[in-house]
Design a protein around this motif. Structure first.
Motif, PDB file in Angstrom:
ATOM      1  N   ALA A   1       2.553 -85.550  69.847  1.00 19.41           N
ATOM      2  CA  ALA A   1       1.825 -86.809  69.640  1.00 19.41           C
ATOM      3  C   ALA A   1       2.560 -87.950  70.320  1.00 19.41           C
ATOM      4  N   ALA A   2       1.800 -88.849  70.899  1.00 21.19           N
ATOM      5  CA  ALA A   2       2.392 -89.999  71.577  1.00 21.19           C
ATOM      6  C   ALA A   2       3.105 -90.882  70.565  1.00 21.19           C
ATOM      7  N   THR A   3       4.277 -91.353  71.000  1.00 23.77           N
ATOM      8  CA  THR A   3       5.036 -92.267  70.133  1.00 23.77           C
ATOM      9  C   THR A   3       4.423 -93.656  70.243  1.00 23.77           C
ATOM     10  N   PRO A   4       4.036 -94.211  69.144  1.00 24.48           N
ATOM     11  CA  PRO A   4       3.431 -95.556  69.229  1.00 24.48           C
ATOM     12  C   PRO A   4       4.420 -96.573  69.771  1.00 24.48           C
ATOM     13  N   ALA A   5       3.912 -97.457  70.582  1.00 25.37           N
ATOM     14  CA  ALA A   5       4.768 -98.494  71.165  1.00 25.37           C
ATOM     15  C   ALA A   5       5.348 -99.356  70.049  1.00 25.37           C
ATOM     16  N   ALA A   6       6.610 -99.667  70.268  1.00 28.95           N
ATOM     17  CA  ALA A   6       7.283-100.500  69.269  1.00 28.95           C
ATOM     18  C   ALA A   6       6.644-101.883  69.226  1.00 28.95           C
ATOM     19  N   THR A   7       6.452-102.331  68.050  1.00 28.78           N
ATOM     20  CA  THR A   7       5.892-103.676  67.882  1.00 28.78           C
ATOM     21  C   THR A   7       6.997-104.707  68.116  1.00 28.78           C
TER      22      THR A   7
END
Length: 237
Positions: free
Chosen positions: A129-135
């Motif tokens: 799964a793609a790692t969500p971009a850091a906010t």
């Protein structure tokens, strides 16, 4: 949960009377549905068997249509075998499905006892799964420092207006020796001065007769003895 080979399900095997269906009544009916439930089938497996029946052109009874759970997110029985395999993955990619979508289909099959082919399992493991971009951290807004209230300028003290002191009117003193006749003086005055009540001719008005040519008449003025005797006592002033 139970592994059930839904692709090999015999739609003739179970009839409502406890035996096989009568010839010509092959379908996904109430007896099949209840048998699956008794075997521990999941809602996903009950829905998948309807897909298998459709692919094999086997009818579905009305009772089953009314009882079927919600459809699965992917039609596992439509492509290849009756499981989740590489043909399903390839078709999903051809339809523009994302890696996340396909991983979701595989995960749903694994969670609900639907077979997943070995190659499909490898694909799942190789496509994490793609790692969500850091906010990005949000910098709190800086509250501007409060501007101190301006101190009003001091109002200069008002010096009350000074009222100048009133200068009292001065009455000029009369200049002696200006009475020159009866018309200018009051009662008791004449040109000879102020007369006494006894008819004396003492002149105090300063006329010409007193200080002018007739100055010799001063000899007739009362003597010191007369003054002493009180001649002036009864004079009118």
């Amino acid at each position: 949960m139970t592994k059930i080979n839904l692709g090999a399900w015999d739609f003739n095997q179970y009839g409502m009377g406890g035996g096989k269906k009568a010839p010509g009544t092959k379908r996904y009916g109430q007896a099949d549905f209840e048998k699956l439930k008794s075997m521990g089938a999941t809602d996903a497996q009950l829905s998948l068997l309807a897909g298998v029946a459709n692919q094999k052109r086997i009818g579905i009874g009305q009772w089953v249509n009314n009882k079927l759970p919600a459809a699965n997110p992917w039609p596992y029985a439509k492509y290849g075998n009756w499981d989740m395999g590489m043909k399903d993955i390839n078709m999903a990619q051809a339809q523009g499905k994302s890696t996340g979508d396909i991983r979701g289909y595989i995960q749903h099959a694994m969670d609900n006892d639907i077979d997943v082919g070995s190659k499909a399992q490898d694909w799942f493991n190789n496509h994490p799964a793609a790692t969500p971009a850091a906010t990005p951290a949000t910098t709190p807004a800086t509250t501007p420092a409060a501007t101190p209230a301006a101190t009003p300028a001091a109002t200069p003290a008002t010096t009350p207006a000074t009222t100048p002191a009133t200068t009292p009117a001065t009455t000029p003193l009369p200049i002696p020796g200006t009475q020159t006749g009866q018309a200018n003086v009051g009662a008791g005055y004449n040109a000879l001065g102020i007369r006494s009540a006894t008819g004396g001719t003492a002149n105090t008005g300063g006329t010409g007769k007193t200080f002018g040519r007739n100055a010799k008449r001063r000899a007739t003025m009362p003597t010191q003895s007369q003054i002493t005797a009180g001649t002036f006592k009864n004079m009118t002033w």
